[in-house]
Scaffold this motif. Structure first.
Motif, PDB file in Angstrom:
ATOM      1  N   VAL A 272      -4.050  -2.312  -2.305  1.00 47.26           N
ATOM      2  CA  VAL A 272      -2.704  -1.944  -2.750  1.00 47.26           C
ATOM      3  C   VAL A 272      -1.737  -2.314  -1.637  1.00 47.26           C
ATOM      4  CG1 VAL A 272      -1.191  -0.046  -3.445  1.00 47.26           C
ATOM      5  CG2 VAL A 272      -3.610  -0.040  -4.137  1.00 47.26           C
ATOM      6  N   CYS A 273      -0.685  -3.067  -1.989  1.00 40.38           N
ATOM      7  CA  CYS A 273       0.276  -3.526  -0.982  1.00 40.38           C
ATOM      8  C   CYS A 273       1.704  -3.227  -1.400  1.00 40.38           C
ATOM      9  CB  CYS A 273       0.193  -5.045  -0.809  1.00 40.38           C
ATOM     10  SG  CYS A 273      -1.393  -5.669  -0.297  1.00 40.38           S
ATOM     11  N   MET A 274       2.564  -3.104  -0.415  1.00 35.82           N
ATOM     12  CA  MET A 274       4.003  -3.162  -0.643  1.00 35.82           C
ATOM     13  C   MET A 274       4.536  -4.318   0.190  1.00 35.82           C
ATOM     14  SD  MET A 274       4.830   0.900  -0.471  1.00 35.82           S
ATOM     15  CE  MET A 274       6.612   0.720  -0.428  1.00 35.82           C
ATOM     16  N   VAL A 275       5.182  -5.264  -0.487  1.00 37.71           N
ATOM     17  CA  VAL A 275       5.571  -6.521   0.142  1.00 37.71           C
ATOM     18  C   VAL A 275       7.090  -6.661   0.058  1.00 37.71           C
ATOM     19  CG1 VAL A 275       5.217  -9.028   0.116  1.00 37.71           C
ATOM     20  CG2 VAL A 275       3.389  -7.505  -0.704  1.00 37.71           C
ATOM     21  N   ALA A 276       7.709  -7.158   1.137  1.00 37.39           N
ATOM     22  CA  ALA A 276       9.148  -7.428   1.090  1.00 37.39           C
ATOM     23  C   ALA A 276       9.405  -8.500   0.030  1.00 37.39           C
ATOM     24  CB  ALA A 276       9.655  -7.894   2.446  1.00 37.39           C
ATOM     25  N   PRO A 277      10.457  -8.337  -0.778  1.00 36.88           N
ATOM     26  CA  PRO A 277      10.671  -9.286  -1.881  1.00 36.88           C
ATOM     27  C   PRO A 277      10.756 -10.732  -1.406  1.00 36.88           C
ATOM     28  CG  PRO A 277      12.540  -7.747  -1.641  1.00 36.88           C
ATOM     29  CD  PRO A 277      11.452  -7.254  -0.766  1.00 36.88           C
TER      30      PRO A 277
ATOM     31  N   LEU B  15       6.085  -9.672   6.036  1.00 43.06           N
ATOM     32  CA  LEU B  15       6.535  -8.277   6.117  1.00 43.06           C
ATOM     33  C   LEU B  15       5.994  -7.464   4.948  1.00 43.06           C
ATOM     34  CD1 LEU B  15       8.157  -6.112   7.558  1.00 43.06           C
ATOM     35  CD2 LEU B  15      10.153  -6.816   6.222  1.00 43.06           C
ATOM     36  N   LEU B  16       5.113  -6.541   5.270  1.00 46.31           N
ATOM     37  CA  LEU B  16       4.588  -5.592   4.286  1.00 46.31           C
ATOM     38  C   LEU B  16       4.843  -4.191   4.806  1.00 46.31           C
ATOM     39  CD1 LEU B  16       2.344  -8.167   4.207  1.00 46.31           C
ATOM     40  CD2 LEU B  16       1.503  -6.709   2.382  1.00 46.31           C
ATOM     41  N   LYS B  17       4.783  -3.213   3.910  1.00 52.31           N
ATOM     42  CA  LYS B  17       4.976  -1.831   4.340  1.00 52.31           C
ATOM     43  C   LYS B  17       3.709  -1.005   4.141  1.00 52.31           C
ATOM     44  CE  LYS B  17       8.369   1.890   4.026  1.00 52.31           C
ATOM     45  NZ  LYS B  17       9.582   2.375   3.330  1.00 52.31           N
ATOM     46  N   GLU B  18       2.744  -1.597   3.433  1.00 55.84           N
ATOM     47  CA  GLU B  18       1.550  -0.822   3.080  1.00 55.84           C
ATOM     48  C   GLU B  18       0.414  -1.768   2.718  1.00 55.84           C
ATOM     49  OE1 GLU B  18       0.631   2.259   3.103  1.00 55.84           O
ATOM     50  OE2 GLU B  18      -1.098   2.188   1.762  1.00 55.84           O
TER      51      GLU B  18
ATOM     52  N   GLU C 202       2.239   5.943  -4.222  1.00 54.57           N
ATOM     53  CA  GLU C 202       1.590   7.136  -4.771  1.00 54.57           C
ATOM     54  C   GLU C 202       0.182   6.843  -5.302  1.00 54.57           C
ATOM     55  OE1 GLU C 202       4.209   9.269  -7.398  1.00 54.57           O
ATOM     56  OE2 GLU C 202       5.576   9.815  -5.778  1.00 54.57           O
ATOM     57  N   LEU C 203      -0.338   5.683  -4.909  1.00 54.21           N
ATOM     58  CA  LEU C 203      -1.766   5.406  -5.094  1.00 54.21           C
ATOM     59  C   LEU C 203      -2.491   5.464  -3.754  1.00 54.21           C
ATOM     60  CD1 LEU C 203      -1.515   2.225  -7.388  1.00 54.21           C
ATOM     61  CD2 LEU C 203      -1.677   4.620  -8.102  1.00 54.21           C
ATOM     62  N   THR C 204      -1.733   5.674  -2.670  1.00 55.58           N
ATOM     63  CA  THR C 204      -2.293   5.466  -1.334  1.00 55.58           C
ATOM     64  C   THR C 204      -2.282   6.753  -0.511  1.00 55.58           C
ATOM     65  OG1 THR C 204      -0.172   4.881  -0.306  1.00 55.58           O
ATOM     66  CG2 THR C 204      -1.402   3.099  -1.399  1.00 55.58           C
TER      67      THR C 204
ATOM     68  N   GLY D  43       1.753  10.026   9.891  1.00 54.13           N
ATOM     69  CA  GLY D  43       2.135   8.638   9.644  1.00 54.13           C
ATOM     70  C   GLY D  43       2.041   8.365   8.166  1.00 54.13           C
ATOM     71  N   GLY D  44       1.913   7.110   7.803  1.00 53.94           N
ATOM     72  CA  GLY D  44       1.777   6.819   6.391  1.00 53.94           C
ATOM     73  C   GLY D  44       2.251   5.429   6.060  1.00 53.94           C
ATOM     74  N   ILE D  45       2.937   5.338   4.933  1.00 53.50           N
ATOM     75  CA  ILE D  45       3.462   4.061   4.481  1.00 53.50           C
ATOM     76  C   ILE D  45       4.481   3.588   5.534  1.00 53.50           C
ATOM     77  CG2 ILE D  45       4.854   2.955   2.675  1.00 53.50           C
ATOM     78  CD1 ILE D  45       2.916   6.041   1.759  1.00 53.50           C
ATOM     79  N   GLY D  46       4.280   2.404   6.075  1.00 55.46           N
ATOM     80  CA  GLY D  46       5.127   1.916   7.167  1.00 55.46           C
ATOM     81  C   GLY D  46       4.402   1.909   8.507  1.00 55.46           C
ATOM     82  N   SER D  47       3.302   2.677   8.607  1.00 53.68           N
ATOM     83  CA  SER D  47       2.565   2.733   9.883  1.00 53.68           C
ATOM     84  C   SER D  47       1.909   1.394  10.205  1.00 53.68           C
ATOM     85  CB  SER D  47       1.517   3.844   9.841  1.00 53.68           C
ATOM     86  OG  SER D  47       2.141   5.103   9.939  1.00 53.68           O
ATOM     87  N   ILE D  48       1.765   0.522   9.231  1.00 53.70           N
ATOM     88  CA  ILE D  48       1.253  -0.823   9.506  1.00 53.70           C
ATOM     89  C   ILE D  48       2.233  -1.578  10.420  1.00 53.70           C
ATOM     90  CG2 ILE D  48       2.268  -1.722   7.332  1.00 53.70           C
ATOM     91  CD1 ILE D  48      -0.933  -3.013   9.065  1.00 53.70           C
TER      92      ILE D  48
END
Ligand SMILES: Cc1cc2nc3c(=O)[nH]c(=O)nc-3n(C[C@H](O)[C@H](O)[C@H](O)COP(=O)(O)OP(=O)(O)OC[C@H]3O[C@@H](n4cnc5c(N)ncnc54)[C@H](O)[C@@H]3O)c2cc1C
Ligand SMILES: Cc1cc2nc3c(=O)[nH]c(=O)nc-3n(C[C@H](O)[C@H](O)[C@H](O)COP(=O)(O)OP(=O)(O)OC[C@H]3O[C@@H](n4cnc5c(N)ncnc54)[C@H](O)[C@@H]3O)c2cc1C
Lengths: 470, 470
Positions: free
Chosen positions: A276-281, A245-248, A319-321, A154-159
């Motif tokens: 550390v997050c990735m967020v939909a714009p 909506l986040l991906k990480e 690439e920090l996660t 799994g990984g980024i997106g598994s949230i």
């Protein structure tokens, strides 16, 4: 003529590499992450690297290897970090990296050859249709889709989508068996469990059909906190906001972010823990509203408003996660190692607190929020300030005694690194698909030693590994 | 000259309807769903229907109504079912149905005028970009986006995205205030809470910016079970499968499916309870694998393999769910009514079992699986075989005593139909945006009667409602 010589004859016309240096290099993965595996596997090498260009060549190679009893270990990009792709008994390293065509993109679906690089798939899917893979490891820019499906979890997106093995996260796998006359099977639905995360021990994947989701220009965000537990509470709450909506979402304890994320250091203080997050714009307004509700949270970095000067040289947030946190740590301090922990729902936060209290800076926390059976909880990939194997085992036991199962990254077998039990479906399939046991030998204990006692604390030592030492 | 005559003069050039029959018709919604509301509100009518073509006309109308103290009740398509859109004190029915432009579609985002019909938005977003709204009520083909945001709560898609009021499910609302000189405000982030689900009591929404997600040709599926509880267990498990993309999961107890879903009757037996689903097409293999794991589940219908003859005349699956279940019931048996129940996580299944046991066929079960604060749980819209108001209140109490809060659909006020408490944010905003209290009078108790005791069992009777009776 030796078996290998006969094999080479049989597959004339297919790319072969036998330069020992290159073969050894292509026989290694990121096993050296683990001081334990580093010691056990450092000598391992295959005899030949064979690089098929298409499925017909894969079939030809497997037919010949079967005929001459030569082991075959499939290899994508070799970014696995438990020695999964290492040929413990030598033989052929089957390099799938040249089979990388993205064959079809349609709404919700991509079909690609096994050697396609994950980020290449997404680039094509994005450009053609505004879509991307649901999840990817942090090795997105190097790993292959076949290697991910056979070796990843799994990984980024598994949230949002859970683990790779969850029903629906892979649609179809095309698999070549290791028989006198290799079969080509298209596995779907329930049948996928036969080969998902089986390390290529019971078939070589040539083609993958995966679900896609909508792609966005994800915004990289770092939120800072005074304590690690503040960051955990924030992440736990964030992961449960249905409309955001986040991906990480990855909480990481001080001082790791400052000490390991060298290019981001200008945004970080040593005493600051982060998420550390990735967020939909289009979710950034809602996200900042959410951050503003928490007086302990401080927005340290967001890529959508950062200047070009600020962004210069920064790696993407993903690439920090996941295991990139560990990788960055190893670069700064080669003496560290790490663990893989599940903090089961609904007590994840309390268990993290307990473990943090018990182990402090000897095991600085790094969590990855994921969906697991429908609930939002966290995996841990904590850094371990390594002293010796005995203490590492103590630390493992301490987690287990506190209700946190460990997926041991210091083991090269499927079972020891996973659920510590036989996967009967995979074993049964191996009996049919690899009757001689030539595919990636030594990785499935249930095959090598049917009487093995998984409840014992002992380490499995694959007898076939001896040969590599010669 | 009366206030109304002066108003008509001030808004010359804007479409006005004053034919009493038509005005009365345009003053009604689906309030008659409730036998209680039917009695209370049957006489209600506005004085004029005014139909602005753009925001400038909305401003002109509000300015004039403010000047002449004329109440204004905004109206989308009038599909609300608690009398939300009914002008309790008469005055202007502000019909926004002609403001229906879809102004912008980009990745993850649509901007539309408030009167745009939901399915029109999706048709455009789908055709232009393969996107669709995250969620919609079952009145998808008639309701407006403005009415959904002001009066709705969620629906098909809420299994993935939670409720409409959850942070991130609306991006921006453009709102006109009711002042001497109306203001136009763009509300985002935290500020959205001021007007979301406020029944238009504190501003008229002219434009909406909503998140989009990937659109698919959803497959309508009906799965059958011998008992309602079997269907509930299946749905509960299904909702927690992270890799299975569905848009709708609704368990419905026998004999409702057979008795109410007349066009689907050929697929249904009277003793069969069902789960109505919408499944992503590329997830159908995984979905059928999931069904096959459950020996009690039987696939009764799937639209992707049904013949044209079988599909002929069938409504879409979403028009069997949410309040359309009730609507279909009312058509067959006008004596029924319904309730709205929350079964809180993690005890949702046990509570459904308990209530089912207590009430049996007097209250046949209908559940809607949703995400709620990150967890998968269910709302109920059970059918009630109505006898009298006293028994209805007993049934409500029975739910509440068993830990299942009721959102009473037999009340026309925000508070009684919702959380039974003052929404301070909405009240404060009304003080500024509607100082004279002219917007949709009688719907916000906190405004009409600040000393009202929400813990009492009494029904709120809006004094202004008298006027309508004249
Ligand atoms: C820094 C770092 C970060 C990582 N982060 C993650 C993460 O977030 N999530 C995660 O799941 N993993 C992670 N990993 C592990 C690994 O990178 C991923 O699982 C990756 O997807 C493996 O792809 P690969 O192409 O490198 O596979 P390889 O390492 O080449 O192979 C992996 C396994 O699959 C088998 N295999 C490869 N191709 C085939 C095929 N075509 N048919 C049959 N078997 C095959 C190999 O024999 C091996 O057992 C990380 C590793 C590192 C070093
Ligand atoms: C059969 C049936 C099924 C339903 N299913 C669902 C469901 O699944 N989920 C759900 O949430 N609801 C459901 N509803 C309720 C209703 O259909 C929806 O909430 C719908 O979105 C309302 O839209 P509308 O355009 O008809 O609004 P209206 O009924 O016209 O108005 C609803 C409320 O919003 C106000 N309003 C309308 N437009 C504006 C505006 N521009 N500015 C300010 N205020 C405004 C009105 O004054 C009123 O208070 C259902 C109703 C029926 C009859």
């Amino acid at each position: 003529m030796s078996d290998l010589e006969r094999l080479v004859q049989d597959i004339a016309g297919i790319a072969i590499e036998d330069n020992p240096q290159i073969v050894k290099q292509k026989s290694r993965d990121f096993f050296w992450y683990s001081p334990v595996l580093k010691q056990q596997l450092d000598h391992v090498t295959g005899d030949l690297v064979v690089t098929p260009r298409n499925e017909a060549e894969v079939i030809q190679v497997l037919r010949a290897c079967y005929a001459h009893d030569v082991p075959v270990t499939a290899r994508g990009a070799g970014t696995g970090n438990y020695g999964q792709a290492m040929p413990l008994s030598g033989g052929v390293v089957l390099n799938l990296a040249e089979m990388r065509a993205v064959k079809q993109i349609r709404p919700g679906v991509v079909v690609a050859e096994a050697g396609a690089i994950l980020s290449d798939i997404d680039e094509k899917a994005g450009a053609q249709s505004g879509q991307e893979l649901r999840m990817h490891p942090s090795t997105y820019r190097t790993a292959t889709i076949g290697g991910f499906v056979a070796g990843g979890s799994g990984g980024i997106g598994s949230i949002n989508w859970g683990g790779l093995r969850d029903l629906g996260n892979v649609i179809r796998l095309r698999v070549v068996t290791m028989e006198a006359e290799p079969k080509v099977l298209d596995l779907q639905g329930e049948d996928l469990q036969k080969v998902l995360h089986a390390y290529g021990t019971n078939g070589v994947i040539t083609e993958v059909e995966m679900p896609l989701t909508a792609s966005y220009d994800w915004v990289d965000v770092i939120v800072g906190f005074k304590t690690f537990m503040d960051s955990v509470h924030f992440a736990d709450d964030l992961g449960n906001r249905d409309g955001l909506l986040l991906k990480e979402i990855a909480p990481i304890a001080a001082p790791l972010p400052h000490d390991y994320f060298l290019r981001h250091q200008k945004f970080l203080r040593r005493e600051t823990s982060v998420v550390v997050c990735m967020v939909a714009p289009f979710a950034m307004d809602a996200f900042t509203a959410f951050v503003a509700r928490n007086p302990r949270a401080e927005l340290l970095y967001r890529s959508d408003t950062a200047t070009d000067a600020e962004k210069k040289g920064l790696p993407p947030a993903y690439e920090l996660t996941w295991n990139h946190t560990t990788l960055r740590g190893l670069r700064v301090d080669p003496s560290i190692t790490y663990l893989q922990v599940l903090y089961p729902f609904p007590n994840q936060v309390e268990r993290v607190r307990k473990i943090t209290e018990l182990l402090g800076d000897e095991v600085p926390g790094h969590l990855e929020y994921v969906r697991f059976d429908g609930k939002v909880t966290c995996f841990g990939l904590p850094v371990v300030r390594y002293t010796n194997e005995e203490r590492l085992n103590e630390i493992i036991k301490l987690h287990e005694d506190n209700g946190c199962p460990i997926f041991n990254p210091h083991r090269y077998t499927l079972e020891e690194g996973g659920m510590k039990q036989t996967d009967q479906v995979q074993l049964d399939f191996k009996r049919k698909a690899d009757p001689k046991g030539l595919l990636n030998p030594g990785k499935m204990i249930a095959w090598e030693d049917p009487s093995y006692d998984f409840s014992s604390d002992k380490l499995f030592l694959f007898p076939g590994l001896q040969r590599g030492e010669s």
